[in-house]
Design a protein around this motif. Structure first.
Motif, mmCIF file in Angstrom:
data_model
loop_
_atom_site.group_PDB
_atom_site.id
_atom_site.type_symbol
_atom_site.label_atom_id
_atom_site.label_comp_id
_atom_site.label_asym_id
_atom_site.label_seq_id
_atom_site.Cartn_x
_atom_site.Cartn_y
_atom_site.Cartn_z
ATOM 1 N N ASN A 1 9.556 9.309 -3.460
ATOM 2 C CA ASN A 1 10.276 9.515 -2.169
ATOM 3 C C ASN A 1 10.902 8.430 -1.614
ATOM 4 O O ASN A 1 11.379 8.724 -0.243
ATOM 5 C CB ASN A 1 9.109 10.185 -1.295
ATOM 6 C CG ASN A 1 8.727 11.431 -1.509
ATOM 7 O OD1 ASN A 1 9.833 12.258 -1.723
ATOM 8 N ND2 ASN A 1 7.448 12.088 -1.407
ATOM 9 N N ASN A 2 11.365 7.298 -2.188
ATOM 10 C CA ASN A 2 11.860 6.108 -1.793
ATOM 11 C C ASN A 2 11.602 5.865 -0.320
ATOM 12 O O ASN A 2 12.482 5.728 0.767
ATOM 13 C CB ASN A 2 13.336 6.674 -1.325
ATOM 14 C CG ASN A 2 14.056 7.001 -2.989
ATOM 15 O OD1 ASN A 2 13.752 6.457 -3.780
ATOM 16 N ND2 ASN A 2 14.665 8.058 -3.085
ATOM 17 N N CYS A 3 10.584 5.519 0.018
ATOM 18 C CA CYS A 3 9.848 5.051 1.168
ATOM 19 C C CYS A 3 10.276 3.699 1.585
ATOM 20 O O CYS A 3 10.363 3.602 2.701
ATOM 21 C CB CYS A 3 8.388 5.222 1.255
ATOM 22 S SG CYS A 3 7.576 3.868 0.158
ATOM 23 N N GLY A 4 10.690 2.907 0.457
ATOM 24 C CA GLY A 4 10.951 1.608 0.717
ATOM 25 C C GLY A 4 10.016 0.730 1.155
ATOM 26 O O GLY A 4 10.371 -0.418 1.778
ATOM 27 N N ASN A 5 8.711 0.922 1.033
ATOM 28 C CA ASN A 5 7.664 -0.004 1.713
ATOM 29 C C ASN A 5 7.201 -0.951 0.608
ATOM 30 O O ASN A 5 6.402 -1.565 0.820
ATOM 31 C CB ASN A 5 6.461 1.063 2.014
ATOM 32 C CG ASN A 5 6.610 1.213 3.486
ATOM 33 O OD1 ASN A 5 7.586 0.689 4.213
ATOM 34 N ND2 ASN A 5 6.214 2.106 4.173
ATOM 35 N N CYS A 6 7.921 -0.817 -0.763
ATOM 36 C CA CYS A 6 6.963 -1.662 -1.707
ATOM 37 C C CYS A 6 7.941 -2.811 -2.221
ATOM 38 O O CYS A 6 7.832 -3.087 -3.446
ATOM 39 C CB CYS A 6 6.839 -0.580 -3.001
ATOM 40 S SG CYS A 6 8.567 -0.055 -3.648
ATOM 41 N N ILE A 7 8.828 -3.143 -1.220
ATOM 42 C CA ILE A 7 9.653 -4.436 -1.564
ATOM 43 C C ILE A 7 9.113 -5.737 -2.000
ATOM 44 O O ILE A 7 7.952 -5.893 -1.390
ATOM 45 C CB ILE A 7 10.550 -4.822 -0.411
ATOM 46 C CG1 ILE A 7 11.470 -3.387 -0.014
ATOM 47 C CG2 ILE A 7 11.328 -5.876 -0.664
ATOM 48 C CD1 ILE A 7 12.820 -3.353 -0.783
ATOM 49 N N ASN A 28 0.982 -0.998 0.060
ATOM 50 C CA ASN A 28 -0.221 -0.059 0.103
ATOM 51 C C ASN A 28 1.063 1.262 0.174
ATOM 52 O O ASN A 28 0.824 2.207 0.917
ATOM 53 C CB ASN A 28 -1.063 0.040 1.148
ATOM 54 C CG ASN A 28 -1.756 1.195 1.266
ATOM 55 O OD1 ASN A 28 -2.018 1.564 0.196
ATOM 56 N ND2 ASN A 28 -2.295 1.600 2.424
ATOM 57 N N SER A 29 1.663 1.227 -1.039
ATOM 58 C CA SER A 29 2.636 2.471 -1.054
ATOM 59 C C SER A 29 2.807 3.091 -2.460
ATOM 60 O O SER A 29 2.805 2.620 -3.442
ATOM 61 C CB SER A 29 3.767 1.836 -0.666
ATOM 62 O OG SER A 29 4.336 0.644 -1.406
ATOM 63 N N ARG A 30 2.605 4.477 -2.259
ATOM 64 C CA ARG A 30 2.462 5.347 -3.781
ATOM 65 C C ARG A 30 3.574 6.459 -3.325
ATOM 66 O O ARG A 30 2.937 7.687 -3.149
ATOM 67 C CB ARG A 30 1.152 5.779 -4.020
ATOM 68 C CG ARG A 30 0.221 4.521 -4.585
ATOM 69 C CD ARG A 30 -1.160 5.030 -4.577
ATOM 70 N NE ARG A 30 -2.325 4.268 -4.573
ATOM 71 C CZ ARG A 30 -2.649 3.579 -5.635
ATOM 72 N NH1 ARG A 30 -2.321 4.386 -6.736
ATOM 73 N NH2 ARG A 30 -3.567 2.697 -5.538
ATOM 74 N N CYS A 31 4.578 6.241 -3.056
ATOM 75 C CA CYS A 31 5.521 7.478 -2.550
ATOM 76 C C CYS A 31 5.826 8.658 -3.474
ATOM 77 O O CYS A 31 6.488 9.645 -3.289
ATOM 78 C CB CYS A 31 6.666 7.036 -1.568
ATOM 79 S SG CYS A 31 7.968 6.499 -2.440
ATOM 80 N N ARG A 32 5.543 8.054 -4.878
ATOM 81 C CA ARG A 32 6.147 8.946 -6.054
ATOM 82 C C ARG A 32 7.639 9.415 -5.974
ATOM 83 O O ARG A 32 7.809 10.761 -5.944
ATOM 84 C CB ARG A 32 5.032 10.233 -6.252
ATOM 85 C CG ARG A 32 3.785 9.602 -6.384
ATOM 86 C CD ARG A 32 2.814 10.803 -6.913
ATOM 87 N NE ARG A 32 1.805 10.343 -7.651
ATOM 88 C CZ ARG A 32 1.567 10.153 -8.970
ATOM 89 N NH1 ARG A 32 2.290 10.654 -9.525
ATOM 90 N NH2 ARG A 32 0.511 9.643 -9.534
ATOM 91 N N VAL A 59 13.361 -6.468 -4.862
ATOM 92 C CA VAL A 59 13.524 -5.005 -5.563
ATOM 93 C C VAL A 59 12.402 -4.097 -5.174
ATOM 94 O O VAL A 59 11.531 -4.588 -4.340
ATOM 95 C CB VAL A 59 13.083 -5.483 -7.229
ATOM 96 C CG1 VAL A 59 14.111 -6.175 -7.632
ATOM 97 C CG2 VAL A 59 11.714 -6.038 -7.043
ATOM 98 N N LEU A 60 12.456 -3.067 -5.180
ATOM 99 C CA LEU A 60 11.572 -1.841 -5.068
ATOM 100 C C LEU A 60 10.457 -2.220 -6.286
ATOM 101 O O LEU A 60 10.856 -1.986 -7.433
ATOM 102 C CB LEU A 60 12.173 -0.461 -4.997
ATOM 103 C CG LEU A 60 13.067 -0.193 -3.897
ATOM 104 C CD1 LEU A 60 13.585 1.106 -4.112
ATOM 105 C CD2 LEU A 60 12.199 -0.356 -2.635
ATOM 106 N N SER A 61 9.225 -2.515 -6.198
ATOM 107 C CA SER A 61 8.551 -2.738 -6.979
ATOM 108 C C SER A 61 8.098 -1.437 -7.795
ATOM 109 O O SER A 61 7.746 -1.532 -8.978
ATOM 110 C CB SER A 61 7.154 -3.416 -6.494
ATOM 111 O OG SER A 61 6.627 -2.814 -5.488
ATOM 112 N N CYS A 62 8.357 -0.292 -6.942
ATOM 113 C CA CYS A 62 8.001 0.852 -8.066
ATOM 114 C C CYS A 62 8.973 1.356 -9.002
ATOM 115 O O CYS A 62 8.680 2.236 -9.817
ATOM 116 C CB CYS A 62 7.605 2.249 -6.955
ATOM 117 S SG CYS A 62 9.086 2.678 -6.048
ATOM 118 N N MET A 63 10.268 0.545 -8.734
ATOM 119 C CA MET A 63 11.138 0.832 -9.770
ATOM 120 C C MET A 63 11.320 -0.331 -11.032
ATOM 121 O O MET A 63 12.270 -0.291 -11.611
ATOM 122 C CB MET A 63 12.560 0.802 -9.127
ATOM 123 C CG MET A 63 12.677 1.932 -8.089
ATOM 124 S SD MET A 63 13.122 3.687 -8.720
ATOM 125 C CE MET A 63 12.606 4.640 -7.410
#
Ligand code: FAD
Ligand code: FES
Ligand code: FES
Lengths: 294, 181
Positions: free
Chosen positions: B42-48, B36-40, B56-60
């Motif tokens: 900001n590198n929250c690192g919650n999307c592993i 549940n992360s959409r940090c756009r 991996v960071l899934s937003c990347m």
């Protein structure tokens, strides 16, 4: 969601010559390496403007590392992690230190050397260290049907504010680093260039430490969003400097350095200037300590 | 574009924009519960997540790199023995990540444990030695372990707690491997 927006076309050339022919057809395409900078932009998705992507991941030639007895050549699609592992025995300390400070292992596996050099508006850790090692990059500039091939020193890839000077469609194919380097090298960084770009200072230094004096001093200060500073004048002043460097001389040099940075890069904050002074002096104290210990 | 991939063991055929981040695909197309992360940026690192076994960071990760990929999120990872090793270490130390970053921190710890078991295999080109003799892998010492965990920007746990958890979980993992062999 946003599926109504046109999906960018993905081009996956398998060789540099295929890249050139694709790039000349799609001069506004985005070059995609690891994608970590591109996808980290706040307005990355959904994105109206992104129509074509040229993904470099299928070009085997860009993933090679080769060496001879004079230099090592690193393909632009080699990841920071691969270079750190493969390079442990061949790369100089300053570069190994730099690579190990990039993000974390999880992102190092994705970040490429080309991508780390080509972020357009933020200067990260690698360029300063490559610049002091006199690294050069091969750039293929695609202008319509014409391709211009050039080797450019890393130190000339950016303006004084750290903005990338390459404009238009340019592909960095490889980085060449000489194997002969100074016997005293340091890499220092305070705060993260990604999380605290306005507080972060990155410092890379090398020189040859002789019996009684130093030579071939090279150093670079990077302020991620405010400056990329190489001082040829101070480097010249340091050449032939007797060792150990007297404390008053270190003071004078660091004062000259910070005045110069303040004048040339007005965006550098007072905190960054203070940090930069401390880091510069710390390196000379370490150098003196090594000399006195010998 | 059409992509076929496996998410948490389910084979899926998806029609998505070619540049859509994996994190959004998981939340919007795959009904994922743990992300549940959409940090756009900001590198929250919650999307592993684990992509072909690697964190991996899934937003990347864009959709166009997912053809044939095997994606494991915390939804399915939490049912594995590997996760149990880590959750036992949480219980043993009495500290665990908060709900916000529980999935991400646990998956980072898993990737650290895998790194300890299987030293880096990303070395593609063996090179002849030059001068200094050093270990050829990115070893995981405490500093490296903390560097990995700092990819997740949540700061509710301190470094000492995290190191203790990694060490205890590594012990459980080793013992389980020994028993199995
Ligand atoms: C969580 C996180 C933490 C990070 N921490 C750090 C850190 O501590 N220090 C640090 O230095 N970096 C760090 N980075 C990496 C940094 O922010 C950039 O994202 C990275 O260097 C870009 O590399 P890439 O291969 O992903 O490039 P991409 O995102 O693919 O590309 C970056 C830019 O370069 C262009 N480009 C890429 N390759 C080429 C080429 N061969 N020729 C011409 N142009 C090219 C692209 O078009 C784009 O404009 C971090 C990234 C993340 C996600
Ligand atoms: S969503 Fe924040 S780093 Fe991926
Ligand atoms: S929100 Fe995760 S530890 Fe604080």
């Amino acid at each position: 969601m946003y599926e109504g927006i046109r999906s960018p076309a993905i081009h996956t050339p398998r060789s540099v010559s295929e890249f050139i022919s694709t790039a000349s057809h799609y001069p506004h395409a985005v070059i995609w390496a690891g994608g970590t900078y591109i996808m980290g932009r706040p307005n990355y998705y959904p994105s109206d403007g992104l129509t074509d992507i040229i993904y470099l991941g299928e070009i085997a030639d860009l993933k090679k590392i080769t060496r001879n007895d004079r230099f090592i050549e690193i393909g632009s699609m080699v990841t920071a992690s691969q270079l750190l592992n493969a390079g442990k025995l061949v790369l100089s300390d300053v570069l190994l230190d730099t690579l190990s400070k990039v993000g974390s292992k999880i992102v190092r596996k994705q970040i490429t050397i080309g991508g780390a050099l080509c972020t357009p508006d933020i200067r990260l850790v690698l360029p300063g260290s490559l610049a002091i090692l006199d690294a050069i990059v091969e750039v293929k500039q695609i202008q319509g049907n014409k391709t211009i091939n050039r080797w450019i020193p890393v130190s000339r890839l950016y303006d004084k504010d750290g903005q990338l000077l390459l404009t238009g469609m340019n592909l960095i194919t490889r980085v060449r680093i000489g194997l002969e380097t100074g016997n005293f090298q340091r890499f220092m960084m305070v705060d993260s260039p990604v999380h605290d770009p306005k507080r972060c200072v990155i410092f890379a230094f090398q020189c040859t430490k002789g019996q009684s004096n130093m030579s071939k001093a090279h150093f670079c200060f990077t302020f991620p969003t405010a400056g990329f500073h190489i001082s040829r004048e101070l480097e010249t002043q340091l050449s032939g400097q007797p060792l150990p460097v007297p404390p008053q001389r270190i003071n004078r040099l660091s004062f000259a350095l910070t005045s110069e940075i303040h004048k040339m890069h007005p965006q550098v904050t007072d905190l960054q200037l203070e940090r930069c002074r401390r880091m510069f002096e710390a390196v000379f104290h370490e150098l003196n300590t090594e000399v006195l210990e010998e | 574009m059409k992509i076929e991939c496996t998410i948490d063991g389910k084979h899926l055929s998806l029609s998505v924009n070619s540049n859509k981040p994996l994190s959004l695909i998981l939340m919007e197309e795959a009904g994922n519960q743990s992300l549940n992360s959409r940090c756009r940026g900001n590198n929250c690192g919650n999307c592993i997540v684990l992509l072909n076994g690697e964190a991996v960071l899934s937003c990347m990760i864009p959709a166009f790199r997912l053809r044939g990929a095997d994606i494991k999120t915390f939804d399915s990872f939490q049912k594995t023995r590997a996760c149990h090793d880590i959750e036992r270490a949480y219980a043993a130390t009495g500290s665990k990540p908060c709900p916000n970053c529980y999935a991400a921190k646990t998956l980072i710890i898993e990737s650290i444990l895998q790194g300890l078991e299987r030293p880096d295999d990303s070395q593609p080109f063996p090179l002849p030695a030059r001068g200094r003799v050093q270990n050829l892998t990115e070893e995981l010492d405490p500093e490296n372990i903390i560097q990995e965990l700092e990819l997740n920007r949540c700061r509710c746990m301190d470094s000492a707690e995290l190191l203790q958890i990694v060490n205890i979980a590594a012990g459980y993992r080793r013992r389980r491997r020994v028993r199995r062999n």
